[in-house]
Design a protein around this motif. Sequence first.
Motif, PDB file in Angstrom:
ATOM      1  N   PHE A 133       0.845  -1.190   0.000  1.00 42.06           N
ATOM      2  CA  PHE A 133       0.000   0.000   0.000  1.00 42.06           C
ATOM      3  C   PHE A 133       0.881   1.241   0.000  1.00 42.06           C
ATOM      4  N   GLY A 134       0.301   2.333  -0.396  1.00 40.58           N
ATOM      5  CA  GLY A 134       1.024   3.596  -0.426  1.00 40.58           C
ATOM      6  C   GLY A 134       1.807   3.748  -1.705  1.00 40.58           C
ATOM      7  N   GLU A 135       2.353   4.924  -1.866  1.00 39.80           N
ATOM      8  CA  GLU A 135       3.108   5.250  -3.077  1.00 39.80           C
ATOM      9  C   GLU A 135       4.570   5.459  -2.722  1.00 39.80           C
ATOM     10  N   LYS A 136       5.436   4.728  -3.415  1.00 46.12           N
ATOM     11  CA  LYS A 136       6.873   4.895  -3.196  1.00 46.12           C
ATOM     12  C   LYS A 136       7.362   6.055  -4.038  1.00 46.12           C
ATOM     13  N   LYS A 137       7.865   7.079  -3.369  1.00 47.22           N
ATOM     14  CA  LYS A 137       8.414   8.237  -4.071  1.00 47.22           C
ATOM     15  C   LYS A 137       9.845   7.920  -4.480  1.00 47.22           C
ATOM     16  N   THR A 138      10.113   8.045  -5.747  1.00 47.52           N
ATOM     17  CA  THR A 138      11.427   7.652  -6.272  1.00 47.52           C
ATOM     18  C   THR A 138      12.552   8.566  -5.789  1.00 47.52           C
ATOM     19  N   ASP A 139      12.209   9.765  -5.349  1.00 48.56           N
ATOM     20  CA  ASP A 139      13.240  10.702  -4.903  1.00 48.56           C
ATOM     21  C   ASP A 139      13.495  10.619  -3.394  1.00 48.56           C
ATOM     22  N   GLN A 140      12.946   9.598  -2.732  1.00 53.31           N
ATOM     23  CA  GLN A 140      13.120   9.458  -1.286  1.00 53.31           C
ATOM     24  C   GLN A 140      13.776   8.132  -0.946  1.00 53.31           C
ATOM     25  N   THR A 141      14.471   8.110   0.170  1.00 54.19           N
ATOM     26  CA  THR A 141      15.047   6.875   0.701  1.00 54.19           C
ATOM     27  C   THR A 141      14.143   6.399   1.828  1.00 54.19           C
ATOM     28  N   TYR A 142      13.785   5.131   1.777  1.00 51.19           N
ATOM     29  CA  TYR A 142      12.873   4.551   2.765  1.00 51.19           C
ATOM     30  C   TYR A 142      13.627   3.633   3.718  1.00 51.19           C
ATOM     31  N   ILE A 143      13.247   3.690   4.973  1.00 51.11           N
ATOM     32  CA  ILE A 143      13.756   2.764   5.973  1.00 51.11           C
ATOM     33  C   ILE A 143      12.751   1.619   6.065  1.00 51.11           C
ATOM     34  N   THR A 144      13.234   0.401   5.854  1.00 45.63           N
ATOM     35  CA  THR A 144      12.366  -0.766   5.974  1.00 45.63           C
ATOM     36  C   THR A 144      12.224  -1.112   7.442  1.00 45.63           C
ATOM     37  N   ARG A 145      10.970  -1.235   7.883  1.00 53.89           N
ATOM     38  CA  ARG A 145      10.690  -1.485   9.302  1.00 53.89           C
ATOM     39  C   ARG A 145       9.690  -2.625   9.425  1.00 53.89           C
ATOM     40  N   PRO A 146      10.163  -3.865   9.704  1.00 51.18           N
ATOM     41  CA  PRO A 146       9.228  -4.968   9.910  1.00 51.18           C
ATOM     42  C   PRO A 146       8.574  -4.880  11.287  1.00 51.18           C
ATOM     43  N   GLY A 147       7.310  -5.252  11.355  1.00 49.22           N
ATOM     44  CA  GLY A 147       6.580  -5.239  12.615  1.00 49.22           C
ATOM     45  C   GLY A 147       5.529  -6.325  12.634  1.00 49.22           C
ATOM     46  N   ALA A 148       4.988  -6.572  13.808  1.00 54.00           N
ATOM     47  CA  ALA A 148       3.941  -7.580  13.978  1.00 54.00           C
ATOM     48  C   ALA A 148       2.773  -6.940  14.715  1.00 54.00           C
ATOM     49  N   TYR A 149       1.557  -7.317  14.306  1.00 57.74           N
ATOM     50  CA  TYR A 149       0.350  -6.671  14.817  1.00 57.74           C
ATOM     51  C   TYR A 149      -0.742  -7.702  15.085  1.00 57.74           C
ATOM     52  N   ALA A 150      -1.551  -7.416  16.094  1.00 58.78           N
ATOM     53  CA  ALA A 150      -2.604  -8.341  16.512  1.00 58.78           C
ATOM     54  C   ALA A 150      -3.984  -7.767  16.215  1.00 58.78           C
ATOM     55  N   ILE A 151      -4.845  -8.639  15.740  1.00 57.44           N
ATOM     56  CA  ILE A 151      -6.270  -8.328  15.625  1.00 57.44           C
ATOM     57  C   ILE A 151      -6.931  -9.018  16.817  1.00 57.44           C
ATOM     58  N   ILE A 152      -7.397  -8.215  17.768  1.00 54.26           N
ATOM     59  CA  ILE A 152      -8.043  -8.746  18.971  1.00 54.26           C
ATOM     60  C   ILE A 152      -9.482  -8.232  18.979  1.00 54.26           C
ATOM     61  N   PHE A 153     -10.423  -9.136  18.763  1.00 53.68           N
ATOM     62  CA  PHE A 153     -11.845  -8.782  18.790  1.00 53.68           C
ATOM     63  C   PHE A 153     -12.421  -9.003  20.182  1.00 53.68           C
ATOM     64  N   ASN A 154     -13.510  -8.266  20.477  1.00 51.62           N
ATOM     65  CA  ASN A 154     -14.263  -8.571  21.681  1.00 51.62           C
ATOM     66  C   ASN A 154     -15.092  -9.833  21.402  1.00 51.62           C
ATOM     67  N   GLU A 155     -15.866 -10.264  22.376  1.00 53.94           N
ATOM     68  CA  GLU A 155     -16.600 -11.531  22.243  1.00 53.94           C
ATOM     69  C   GLU A 155     -17.585 -11.544  21.082  1.00 53.94           C
ATOM     70  N   THR A 156     -18.207 -10.415  20.800  1.00 51.35           N
ATOM     71  CA  THR A 156     -19.208 -10.376  19.720  1.00 51.35           C
ATOM     72  C   THR A 156     -18.606  -9.986  18.381  1.00 51.35           C
ATOM     73  N   LYS A 157     -17.315  -9.721  18.364  1.00 54.24           N
ATOM     74  CA  LYS A 157     -16.567  -9.383  17.148  1.00 54.24           C
ATOM     75  C   LYS A 157     -17.024  -8.062  16.517  1.00 54.24           C
ATOM     76  N   ASN A 158     -17.698  -7.220  17.312  1.00 55.59           N
ATOM     77  CA  ASN A 158     -18.104  -5.921  16.776  1.00 55.59           C
ATOM     78  C   ASN A 158     -17.172  -4.791  17.216  1.00 55.59           C
ATOM     79  N   GLN A 159     -16.176  -5.143  18.031  1.00 54.86           N
ATOM     80  CA  GLN A 159     -15.164  -4.179  18.440  1.00 54.86           C
ATOM     81  C   GLN A 159     -13.790  -4.826  18.345  1.00 54.86           C
ATOM     82  N   VAL A 160     -12.792  -3.989  18.095  1.00 53.57           N
ATOM     83  CA  VAL A 160     -11.411  -4.450  17.984  1.00 53.57           C
ATOM     84  C   VAL A 160     -10.541  -3.580  18.887  1.00 53.57           C
ATOM     85  N   MET A 161      -9.516  -4.190  19.473  1.00 55.69           N
ATOM     86  CA  MET A 161      -8.585  -3.445  20.324  1.00 55.69           C
ATOM     87  C   MET A 161      -7.713  -2.552  19.451  1.00 55.69           C
TER      88      MET A 161
END
Length: 149
Positions: A8-36
Amino acid sequence: MEKVELVFGEKKTDQTYITRPGAYAIIFNETKNQVMTVQSLKTGNYFLPGGGIENKETPEQCLHREALEEIGCKIELGDFLGSAGNYFYSPTYDTYYFMIGYFYMARIVEKVQESIEPDETYGWMDTSKAKQDLVHAHHRWALKKAMEI
Protein backbone atom coordinates in the motif's frame (compact mmCIF):
# COMPACT_ATOMS: atom_id res chain seq x y z
CA MET A 1 9.26 -14.52 7.59
CA GLU A 2 6.59 -14.62 4.94
CA LYS A 3 6.79 -12.60 1.76
CA VAL A 4 4.70 -9.44 1.48
CA GLU A 5 1.30 -10.19 -0.09
CA LEU A 6 0.21 -6.63 -0.85
CA VAL A 7 1.83 -3.21 -0.87
CA PHE A 8 0.00 0.00 0.00
CA GLY A 9 1.02 3.60 -0.43
CA GLU A 10 3.11 5.25 -3.08
CA LYS A 11 6.87 4.89 -3.20
CA LYS A 12 8.41 8.24 -4.07
CA THR A 13 11.43 7.65 -6.27
CA ASP A 14 13.24 10.70 -4.90
CA GLN A 15 13.12 9.46 -1.29
CA THR A 16 15.05 6.87 0.70
CA TYR A 17 12.87 4.55 2.77
CA ILE A 18 13.76 2.76 5.97
CA THR A 19 12.37 -0.77 5.97
CA ARG A 20 10.69 -1.48 9.30
CA PRO A 21 9.23 -4.97 9.91
CA GLY A 22 6.58 -5.24 12.61
CA ALA A 23 3.94 -7.58 13.98
CA TYR A 24 0.35 -6.67 14.82
CA ALA A 25 -2.60 -8.34 16.51
CA ILE A 26 -6.27 -8.33 15.63
CA ILE A 27 -8.04 -8.75 18.97
CA PHE A 28 -11.84 -8.78 18.79
CA ASN A 29 -14.26 -8.57 21.68
CA GLU A 30 -16.60 -11.53 22.24
CA THR A 31 -19.21 -10.38 19.72
CA LYS A 32 -16.57 -9.38 17.15
CA ASN A 33 -18.10 -5.92 16.78
CA GLN A 34 -15.16 -4.18 18.44
CA VAL A 35 -11.41 -4.45 17.98
CA MET A 36 -8.59 -3.44 20.32
CA THR A 37 -6.74 -0.34 19.13
CA VAL A 38 -3.86 1.76 20.38
CA GLN A 39 -3.92 5.54 20.01
CA SER A 40 -0.88 7.81 19.91
CA LEU A 41 -1.47 10.73 22.26
CA LYS A 42 1.02 12.81 20.24
CA THR A 43 -0.71 12.47 16.87
CA GLY A 44 -4.17 11.08 17.70
CA ASN A 45 -3.58 8.27 15.19
CA TYR A 46 -4.98 4.78 15.78
CA PHE A 47 -3.06 1.55 15.25
CA LEU A 48 -3.48 -2.15 15.88
CA PRO A 49 -1.61 -3.41 18.96
CA GLY A 50 1.92 -4.35 18.01
CA GLY A 51 5.00 -2.68 16.70
CA GLY A 52 8.49 -3.00 15.37
CA ILE A 53 10.36 -6.27 15.53
CA GLU A 54 13.51 -5.78 17.62
CA ASN A 55 16.87 -7.50 17.25
CA LYS A 56 16.35 -11.18 16.45
CA GLU A 57 12.73 -11.43 17.64
CA THR A 58 10.25 -13.48 15.71
CA PRO A 59 6.97 -11.77 14.84
CA GLU A 60 5.30 -13.88 17.54
CA GLN A 61 7.82 -12.84 20.21
CA CYS A 62 7.38 -9.22 19.14
CA LEU A 63 3.61 -9.43 19.57
CA HIS A 64 3.83 -10.91 23.06
CA ARG A 65 6.25 -8.14 24.12
CA GLU A 66 4.23 -5.36 22.49
CA ALA A 67 0.95 -6.58 24.01
CA LEU A 68 2.48 -6.35 27.48
CA GLU A 69 3.94 -2.90 26.79
CA GLU A 70 0.92 -1.35 25.05
CA ILE A 71 -2.15 -2.97 26.61
CA GLY A 72 -0.66 -4.70 29.67
CA CYS A 73 -1.97 -8.11 28.66
CA LYS A 74 -0.75 -11.58 27.97
CA ILE A 75 -2.17 -12.74 24.66
CA GLU A 76 -2.63 -16.02 22.86
CA LEU A 77 -1.89 -15.91 19.16
CA GLY A 78 -4.24 -17.47 16.66
CA ASP A 79 -4.07 -17.74 12.90
CA PHE A 80 -1.54 -15.85 10.83
CA LEU A 81 -3.61 -13.56 8.59
CA GLY A 82 -0.91 -12.47 6.18
CA SER A 83 1.66 -9.81 5.53
CA ALA A 84 1.49 -6.47 3.79
CA GLY A 85 3.75 -3.51 3.20
CA ASN A 86 3.00 0.18 3.45
CA TYR A 87 5.01 3.13 2.12
CA PHE A 88 4.45 6.27 4.16
CA TYR A 89 6.04 9.42 5.54
CA SER A 90 6.12 9.95 9.30
CA PRO A 91 6.06 13.65 10.17
CA THR A 92 6.71 12.72 13.82
CA TYR A 93 10.11 11.27 12.88
CA ASP A 94 10.59 13.19 9.60
CA THR A 95 11.30 9.83 7.95
CA TYR A 96 10.03 7.80 5.01
CA TYR A 97 9.25 4.21 5.97
CA PHE A 98 8.40 1.00 4.20
CA MET A 99 6.63 -0.87 6.97
CA ILE A 100 6.19 -4.60 6.60
CA GLY A 101 3.40 -5.87 8.82
CA TYR A 102 2.84 -9.46 9.90
CA PHE A 103 -0.73 -9.80 11.13
CA TYR A 104 -2.14 -12.39 13.55
CA MET A 105 -5.45 -13.11 15.18
CA ALA A 106 -5.09 -12.99 18.97
CA ARG A 107 -7.08 -13.06 22.17
CA ILE A 108 -6.41 -11.59 25.58
CA VAL A 109 -5.51 -14.23 28.15
CA GLU A 110 -5.16 -11.95 31.17
CA LYS A 111 -4.42 -8.40 32.23
CA VAL A 112 -1.09 -8.47 34.08
CA GLN A 113 0.04 -4.85 34.29
CA GLU A 114 -0.73 -1.33 33.22
CA SER A 115 0.54 -0.08 29.88
CA ILE A 116 4.11 1.18 30.05
CA GLU A 117 3.72 3.41 26.98
CA PRO A 118 3.37 6.98 28.33
CA ASP A 119 2.42 8.48 24.95
CA GLU A 120 -0.30 5.95 24.09
CA THR A 121 -3.70 4.85 25.22
CA TYR A 122 -5.70 1.80 24.23
CA GLY A 123 -9.26 0.56 24.12
CA TRP A 124 -12.04 -1.05 22.16
CA MET A 125 -13.22 0.58 18.93
CA ASP A 126 -16.22 -0.38 16.82
CA THR A 127 -14.93 -2.37 13.87
CA SER A 128 -16.82 -0.16 11.41
CA LYS A 129 -15.01 2.89 12.81
CA ALA A 130 -11.65 1.10 12.94
CA LYS A 131 -11.91 0.13 9.25
CA GLN A 132 -11.84 3.88 8.56
CA ASP A 133 -9.77 5.29 11.43
CA LEU A 134 -6.72 3.01 11.56
CA VAL A 135 -3.99 5.25 10.17
CA HIS A 136 -2.13 2.65 8.12
CA ALA A 137 -3.67 1.07 5.02
CA HIS A 138 -2.13 -2.32 5.78
CA HIS A 139 -3.75 -2.29 9.26
CA ARG A 140 -7.15 -1.59 7.66
CA TRP A 141 -6.54 -4.40 5.16
CA ALA A 142 -5.71 -6.88 7.94
CA LEU A 143 -8.79 -5.91 9.93
CA LYS A 144 -11.06 -6.41 6.91
CA LYS A 145 -9.41 -9.78 6.26
CA ALA A 146 -9.91 -10.83 9.91
CA MET A 147 -13.58 -9.87 9.77
CA GLU A 148 -14.12 -12.31 6.90
CA ILE A 149 -13.04 -15.29 9.01
